[in-house]
Design a protein around this motif. Structure first.
Motif, PDB file in Angstrom:
ATOM      1  N   VAL A  78       0.834  -1.284  -0.124  1.00  0.00           N
ATOM      2  CA  VAL A  78      -0.254   0.052   0.139  1.00  0.00           C
ATOM      3  C   VAL A  78       0.905   1.323   0.026  1.00  0.00           C
ATOM      4  CG1 VAL A  78      -1.677   1.453   1.361  1.00  0.00           C
ATOM      5  CG2 VAL A  78      -2.006  -0.999   1.182  1.00  0.00           C
ATOM      6  N   GLY A  79       1.844   1.301   0.875  1.00  0.00           N
ATOM      7  CA  GLY A  79       2.924   2.234   0.973  1.00  0.00           C
ATOM      8  C   GLY A  79       3.643   2.703  -0.419  1.00  0.00           C
ATOM      9  N   ASN A  80       4.194   1.566  -0.862  1.00  0.00           N
ATOM     10  CA  ASN A  80       4.570   1.499  -2.176  1.00  0.00           C
ATOM     11  C   ASN A  80       3.727   2.047  -3.181  1.00  0.00           C
ATOM     12  OD1 ASN A  80       7.004   0.710  -0.994  1.00  0.00           O
ATOM     13  ND2 ASN A  80       6.432  -1.763  -1.532  1.00  0.00           N
ATOM     14  N   THR A  81       2.670   1.593  -3.245  1.00  0.00           N
ATOM     15  CA  THR A  81       1.697   2.034  -4.476  1.00  0.00           C
ATOM     16  C   THR A  81       1.328   3.706  -4.437  1.00  0.00           C
ATOM     17  OG1 THR A  81       0.737  -0.096  -4.315  1.00  0.00           O
ATOM     18  CG2 THR A  81      -0.590   1.638  -5.465  1.00  0.00           C
ATOM     19  N   LEU A  82       1.206   4.114  -2.908  1.00  0.00           N
ATOM     20  CA  LEU A  82       0.918   5.400  -2.623  1.00  0.00           C
ATOM     21  C   LEU A  82       2.017   6.411  -3.295  1.00  0.00           C
ATOM     22  CD1 LEU A  82      -1.312   5.205   0.365  1.00  0.00           C
ATOM     23  CD2 LEU A  82      -2.208   5.523  -1.950  1.00  0.00           C
ATOM     24  N   LEU A  83       3.252   5.697  -2.669  1.00  0.00           N
ATOM     25  CA  LEU A  83       4.545   6.547  -2.975  1.00  0.00           C
ATOM     26  C   LEU A  83       4.617   6.770  -4.518  1.00  0.00           C
ATOM     27  CD1 LEU A  83       6.628   8.277  -2.041  1.00  0.00           C
ATOM     28  CD2 LEU A  83       8.223   5.806  -1.717  1.00  0.00           C
ATOM     29  N   TYR A  84       4.435   5.661  -5.248  1.00  0.00           N
ATOM     30  CA  TYR A  84       4.471   5.550  -6.673  1.00  0.00           C
ATOM     31  C   TYR A  84       3.908   6.534  -7.305  1.00  0.00           C
ATOM     32  CZ  TYR A  84       4.534   3.945 -11.572  1.00  0.00           C
ATOM     33  OH  TYR A  84       4.462   3.878 -12.904  1.00  0.00           O
ATOM     34  N   ALA A  85       2.341   6.706  -6.906  1.00  0.00           N
ATOM     35  CA  ALA A  85       1.467   7.802  -7.482  1.00  0.00           C
ATOM     36  C   ALA A  85       1.801   8.980  -7.129  1.00  0.00           C
ATOM     37  CB  ALA A  85      -0.092   7.155  -6.853  1.00  0.00           C
ATOM     38  N   LEU A  86       2.404   8.957  -5.815  1.00  0.00           N
ATOM     39  CA  LEU A  86       2.724  10.554  -5.514  1.00  0.00           C
ATOM     40  C   LEU A  86       3.965  11.080  -6.285  1.00  0.00           C
ATOM     41  CD1 LEU A  86       2.335  12.759  -3.469  1.00  0.00           C
ATOM     42  CD2 LEU A  86       3.744  11.632  -1.683  1.00  0.00           C
ATOM     43  N   VAL A 227      -7.608  12.484 -12.127  1.00  0.00           N
ATOM     44  CA  VAL A 227      -8.276  11.482 -11.859  1.00  0.00           C
ATOM     45  C   VAL A 227      -7.932  10.271 -12.445  1.00  0.00           C
ATOM     46  CG1 VAL A 227     -10.597  10.515 -11.542  1.00  0.00           C
ATOM     47  CG2 VAL A 227     -10.176  12.768 -11.161  1.00  0.00           C
ATOM     48  N   THR A 228      -7.703  10.226 -14.066  1.00  0.00           N
ATOM     49  CA  THR A 228      -7.553   9.139 -14.654  1.00  0.00           C
ATOM     50  C   THR A 228      -5.904   8.841 -14.399  1.00  0.00           C
ATOM     51  OG1 THR A 228      -6.735  10.480 -16.346  1.00  0.00           O
ATOM     52  CG2 THR A 228      -9.047   9.476 -16.351  1.00  0.00           C
ATOM     53  N   SER A 229      -4.978   9.743 -13.997  1.00  0.00           N
ATOM     54  CA  SER A 229      -3.476   9.222 -13.811  1.00  0.00           C
ATOM     55  C   SER A 229      -3.396   8.718 -12.458  1.00  0.00           C
ATOM     56  CB  SER A 229      -2.794  10.693 -14.065  1.00  0.00           C
ATOM     57  OG  SER A 229      -2.740  11.357 -15.041  1.00  0.00           O
ATOM     58  N   ILE A 230      -4.240   9.084 -11.460  1.00  0.00           N
ATOM     59  CA  ILE A 230      -4.044   8.480 -10.264  1.00  0.00           C
ATOM     60  C   ILE A 230      -4.619   7.093 -10.173  1.00  0.00           C
ATOM     61  CG2 ILE A 230      -4.985   8.698  -7.765  1.00  0.00           C
ATOM     62  CD1 ILE A 230      -4.806  11.488  -7.820  1.00  0.00           C
ATOM     63  N   ILE A 231      -5.820   6.857 -10.826  1.00  0.00           N
ATOM     64  CA  ILE A 231      -6.304   5.576 -11.060  1.00  0.00           C
ATOM     65  C   ILE A 231      -5.294   4.568 -11.754  1.00  0.00           C
ATOM     66  CG2 ILE A 231      -7.975   4.121 -12.155  1.00  0.00           C
ATOM     67  CD1 ILE A 231      -9.744   6.510 -11.612  1.00  0.00           C
ATOM     68  N   GLN A 232      -4.495   5.151 -12.791  1.00  0.00           N
ATOM     69  CA  GLN A 232      -3.620   4.445 -13.565  1.00  0.00           C
ATOM     70  C   GLN A 232      -2.307   3.941 -12.841  1.00  0.00           C
ATOM     71  OE1 GLN A 232      -2.215   6.534 -17.036  1.00  0.00           O
ATOM     72  NE2 GLN A 232      -1.252   4.495 -18.022  1.00  0.00           N
ATOM     73  N   ALA A 233      -1.754   4.997 -12.022  1.00  0.00           N
ATOM     74  CA  ALA A 233      -0.845   4.874 -11.207  1.00  0.00           C
ATOM     75  C   ALA A 233      -1.044   4.046 -10.073  1.00  0.00           C
ATOM     76  CB  ALA A 233      -0.317   6.242 -10.799  1.00  0.00           C
ATOM     77  N   MET A 234      -2.271   3.761  -9.565  1.00  0.00           N
ATOM     78  CA  MET A 234      -2.492   2.903  -8.584  1.00  0.00           C
ATOM     79  C   MET A 234      -2.590   1.327  -8.856  1.00  0.00           C
ATOM     80  SD  MET A 234      -2.929   4.592  -5.600  1.00  0.00           S
ATOM     81  CE  MET A 234      -4.055   3.820  -4.502  1.00  0.00           C
ATOM     82  N   GLN A 235      -2.685   1.273 -10.254  1.00  0.00           N
ATOM     83  CA  GLN A 235      -2.567  -0.204 -10.675  1.00  0.00           C
ATOM     84  C   GLN A 235      -1.386  -0.504 -11.449  1.00  0.00           C
ATOM     85  OE1 GLN A 235      -6.686  -0.995 -12.693  1.00  0.00           O
ATOM     86  NE2 GLN A 235      -7.011   1.050 -12.401  1.00  0.00           N
ATOM     87  N   VAL A 236      -0.292   0.262 -11.003  1.00  0.00           N
ATOM     88  CA  VAL A 236       1.051  -0.183 -11.768  1.00  0.00           C
ATOM     89  C   VAL A 236       1.207  -1.803 -11.465  1.00  0.00           C
ATOM     90  CG1 VAL A 236       2.280   0.706  -9.779  1.00  0.00           C
ATOM     91  CG2 VAL A 236       3.356   0.645 -11.864  1.00  0.00           C
ATOM     92  N   LEU A 282      -9.400  -1.514  -4.618  1.00  0.00           N
ATOM     93  CA  LEU A 282     -10.499  -0.886  -5.211  1.00  0.00           C
ATOM     94  C   LEU A 282     -11.057   0.396  -4.061  1.00  0.00           C
ATOM     95  CD1 LEU A 282     -12.857  -0.724  -7.195  1.00  0.00           C
ATOM     96  CD2 LEU A 282     -13.909  -2.414  -6.056  1.00  0.00           C
ATOM     97  N   ALA A 283     -11.039  -0.135  -2.780  1.00  0.00           N
ATOM     98  CA  ALA A 283     -11.403   0.770  -1.761  1.00  0.00           C
ATOM     99  C   ALA A 283     -10.751   2.102  -1.608  1.00  0.00           C
ATOM    100  CB  ALA A 283     -11.737  -0.024  -0.246  1.00  0.00           C
ATOM    101  N   ILE A 284      -9.345   1.792  -1.828  1.00  0.00           N
ATOM    102  CA  ILE A 284      -8.440   2.791  -1.862  1.00  0.00           C
ATOM    103  C   ILE A 284      -8.434   3.801  -2.925  1.00  0.00           C
ATOM    104  CG2 ILE A 284      -5.872   3.544  -1.780  1.00  0.00           C
ATOM    105  CD1 ILE A 284      -5.295   1.207  -0.414  1.00  0.00           C
ATOM    106  N   ILE A 285      -8.997   3.255  -4.227  1.00  0.00           N
ATOM    107  CA  ILE A 285      -9.227   4.185  -5.167  1.00  0.00           C
ATOM    108  C   ILE A 285     -10.404   4.866  -5.202  1.00  0.00           C
ATOM    109  CG2 ILE A 285      -9.662   4.078  -7.989  1.00  0.00           C
ATOM    110  CD1 ILE A 285      -7.494   1.888  -8.041  1.00  0.00           C
ATOM    111  N   MET A 286     -11.525   4.080  -4.687  1.00  0.00           N
ATOM    112  CA  MET A 286     -12.803   4.834  -4.461  1.00  0.00           C
ATOM    113  C   MET A 286     -12.787   5.903  -3.551  1.00  0.00           C
ATOM    114  SD  MET A 286     -15.367   1.627  -4.570  1.00  0.00           S
ATOM    115  CE  MET A 286     -16.495   2.509  -4.403  1.00  0.00           C
ATOM    116  N   ILE A 287     -11.960   5.625  -2.269  1.00  0.00           N
ATOM    117  CA  ILE A 287     -11.737   6.872  -1.279  1.00  0.00           C
ATOM    118  C   ILE A 287     -11.120   8.092  -2.025  1.00  0.00           C
ATOM    119  CG2 ILE A 287     -10.844   7.486   0.936  1.00  0.00           C
ATOM    120  CD1 ILE A 287     -11.181   4.776   1.763  1.00  0.00           C
TER     121      ILE A 287
END
Length: 303
Positions: A78-86, A227-236, A282-287
């Motif tokens: 979770v931390g890696n995914t959020l940091l990657y998106a950031l 919005v689309t970039s965050i969703i895409q980055a979260m699914q790396v 999915l829950a994180i992306i929805m939030i």
């Protein structure tokens, strides 16, 4: 007379309503078949545990979720995914915006530059990753060769846990600049030229025009891109999968939620636990998307 008019109006309204549903039916069907149904199936599968050798499913209720919330590796992911998106989203959008503004002006070879910037989106992710693996190679990669010519020691771009995620983020940024640029360029071309002409008469500089005219009027497009970039980055997944092996010392610092889902579902044959990880994503992306939608009213300026 009034009854006849009301009947005609109702028939006309019904016809327009029917045509409207007919035109959006393909999109709705695709959304249901490709998105809604798989989400329901994944949520259902997350309540089960795969049997021995991946055969059969055993109902375990919320056991997968309890295990997931106690799993340290999941929270690392979770931390890696959020940091990657950031790392990827703000940087890629900022660069894309600068490039879009530059290519929106009257410059020589504008179409050629647009094509060059969009090429990474056309190339296959596997091919792109293989090229970057060669560039990042510790011993004979082009980047380290260039650094050695400058008297700088070789850098372990992928194997070093401290910089491996940054190295992967660079690939993500490079890959999406062209796509975001095209969207922002389309938004820039929708801004009426009258605003700039009026500001020129008032003596406004280019920088002031950018912050007073361009950014506010481009905010709807920027919001969509964010919005689309965050969703895409979260699914790396593909870049990390091809760059980082499970045995790599950088694995814990780069594994994403989708990569963790892949390992549990297909390598360890535990699709139930993998489905629970996907539901967490999915829950994180929805939030995150909900927060963005709430902020839309204050940040987005519709003409």
């Amino acid at each position: 007379m009034n009854k006849e008019i009301s009947k005609r109006i109702s028939k006309q309204t019904w016809g327009e309503w029917s045509w409207g549903w007919f035109l959006i039916a393909p999109t709705i069907i695709g959304l249901v078949v490709l998105n809604i149904i798989p989400i329901i199936q994944t949520a259902y599968l997350s309540l089960f545990k795969s049997g021995d050798f991946g055969r059969g499913n055993i109902y375990v209720g919320l056991a997968n979720y309890r295990r997931m919330f106690a799993d340290v590796q999941v929270w690392h992911a979770v931390g890696n995914t959020l940091l990657y998106a950031l790392l990827v989203v703000p940087t890629s959008i900022a660069i894309s915006l600068i490039v879009a503004v530059f290519l929106n002006g009257k410059i020589l070879g504008r179409s050629l530059y647009r094509t060059i910037y969009f090429i990474p989106m056309v190339a296959a992710p596997a091919a792109v990753t293989m090229v970057w693996r060669w560039l990042y190679n510790e011993h004979f990669g082009l980047i380290n060769y260039t650094l050695s010519r400058l008297g700088i020691d070789a850098v372990v771009w992928v194997g070093d846990p401290n910089i491996s995620l940054i190295s992967i983020a660079i690939i993500g940024i490079w890959s999406v600049i062209g796509y975001n640029m095209v969207l922002l360029l389309a938004g820039l071309q929708e801004i009426p030229k009258d605003f700039y002409e009026a500001s020129d008469i008032d003596g406004a500089s280019r920088i002031r025009q950018f912050f007073v005219i361009t950014l506010p009027l481009l905010s709807p497009t920027l919001f969509f891109v964010v919005v689309t970039s965050i969703i895409q980055a979260m699914q790396v997944f593909d870049v990390i999968y091809m760059m980082i092996d499970v045995m790599s010392p950088a694995y814990e610092h780069t594994v994403s939620l989708v990569y963790l889902f892949y390992n549990n579902s297909f390598k360890y044959s535990n699709k139930g636990y993998g489905s629970a990880i996907v539901m967490l994503l999915l829950a994180i992306i929805m939030i995150v998307t909900f927060i963005q939608m709430r902020a839309q009213k204050k940040l987005v300026n519709y003409m």
